[in-house]
Design an enzyme around this catalytic site. Sequence first.
Site, short mmCIF file in Angstrom:
data_model
loop_
_atom_site.label_atom_id
_atom_site.label_comp_id
_atom_site.label_asym_id
_atom_site.label_seq_id
_atom_site.Cartn_x
_atom_site.Cartn_y
_atom_site.Cartn_z
N GLN A 190 3.83 28.10 17.63
CA GLN A 190 5.01 28.96 17.62
C GLN A 190 5.74 28.80 18.96
O GLN A 190 5.52 27.83 19.65
CB GLN A 190 4.59 30.42 17.37
N ASP A 267 5.44 22.19 3.18
CA ASP A 267 5.45 23.01 1.97
C ASP A 267 6.81 23.67 1.90
O ASP A 267 7.43 23.92 2.93
CB ASP A 267 4.38 24.11 2.03
N CYS A 305 15.59 9.20 -12.52
CA CYS A 305 14.26 9.81 -12.48
C CYS A 305 13.50 9.49 -13.76
O CYS A 305 14.07 9.49 -14.85
CB CYS A 305 14.39 11.32 -12.31
N CYS A 307 10.73 11.21 -14.73
CA CYS A 307 9.78 12.30 -15.00
C CYS A 307 9.80 12.67 -16.49
O CYS A 307 10.69 12.26 -17.23
CB CYS A 307 10.07 13.52 -14.13
N CYS A 310 13.18 14.18 -17.55
CA CYS A 310 14.32 13.26 -17.60
C CYS A 310 14.18 12.21 -18.70
O CYS A 310 15.16 11.68 -19.20
CB CYS A 310 14.51 12.60 -16.24
N HIS A 336 11.10 18.85 -13.15
CA HIS A 336 11.94 17.78 -12.59
C HIS A 336 12.01 17.87 -11.06
O HIS A 336 11.84 16.88 -10.36
CB HIS A 336 13.35 17.77 -13.17
ZN LIG Z 1 13.27 14.13 -13.58
#
Ligand SMILES: [Zn+2]
Length: 356
Positions: A190, A267, A305, A307, A310, A336
């Site tokens: 920090q 993350d 894409c 995926c 898609c 996606h």
């Molecule tokens: Zn996709």
Amino acid sequence: MPVGTQGTVKAVAQDVLESLGAEIILGNTYHLYLRPGYEVIRRMGGLHRFISWPRAMLTDSGGFQVFSLSALRKVTEDGVQFRSHLDGSSHFFTPEHSIDVQIALGADICMAFDECTEYPASRARAEESLRLTMAWAQRSLSHFRAHSHEVPWFEPKTGVPQVPSAWGPGIGNSIASPKASCMQCFGIVQGGMYTDLRRQCAERLVEMDFDGYAIGGLSVGEPRQLTLEIISEVLPLLPKDKPRYVMGVGYPDEIEQYARLGVDMMDCVLPTRAARHGLLFTSEGRVNIKNRQYAEDQNPPDPACNCMVCRRYSRAYLRHLMQAGEALSGTLNTIHNLAFYLGIMQRVRKNLHPGE
Ligand SMILES: [Zn+2]
């Protein structure tokens, strides 16, 4: 790392996450501590088994949510008194307690309890906050070293990790290891937006010898140039042979930029949260699927894409699901976006290790 706040990456089932290539997900200690409760999860054999996730998992310390979500916080040298955002009940978190809760959850990586310095913060405020974070880091690590063998998936009598055989060597490589517990503990740098405080914190944490290091307190409203400046300043101070993790970032181009600088882990709730609001990240830029222009658009969400969303669905259909308030909307949009984010990291890794 996709974020699985309450033991679920919202709207997406675990087998889908696996098929997307997610190797590690994040769980939020604050949420799981309040509901269903860490003792419940301990009795269920730990978070991996409870949510049926055989790959790696990281839990945060709860600190960030205590400071951002709960009411009536009172911070003392010893820890933080706060009220639950769910039912107003009163709780007290110390570094030791945060580590105990994380050990009960039994993720592969736990985080030291820290105070996330708000932005903007005066120098005096940042110094005081940092002093607390460094004291808490040492207490977190000492407690972790003394108690890490108490993970719920470790059978103390036989020394055999309790891994369901069907899961194979997953659950982070740690569980398959012969050592008593290979749970790891990361420290968090920090220091607000003051580079000298950041440097001081990084050096002190490295002396403590954590298993990995995170840079926290970024993406809290500061300009992006400043985020980059802090990361560039701190990263070279952290050992290259240990994981270096930047918490809570970022947009697709940012995570690519940081990964190329040498950041190993990140993350962010952005791909999942934005998806539920109809914002898709694509190779053509951002697509707000709610827009009228997509009402009869037969193209896939992202033509580049591959995926599962898609390959199968059109923008027009995703827009319709969103307009109709259908549950499938959040699921497909999230799949996606996660595929897009994970794809960026896969590409970066490929460039770093061509031929693999
Ligand atoms: Zn996709």
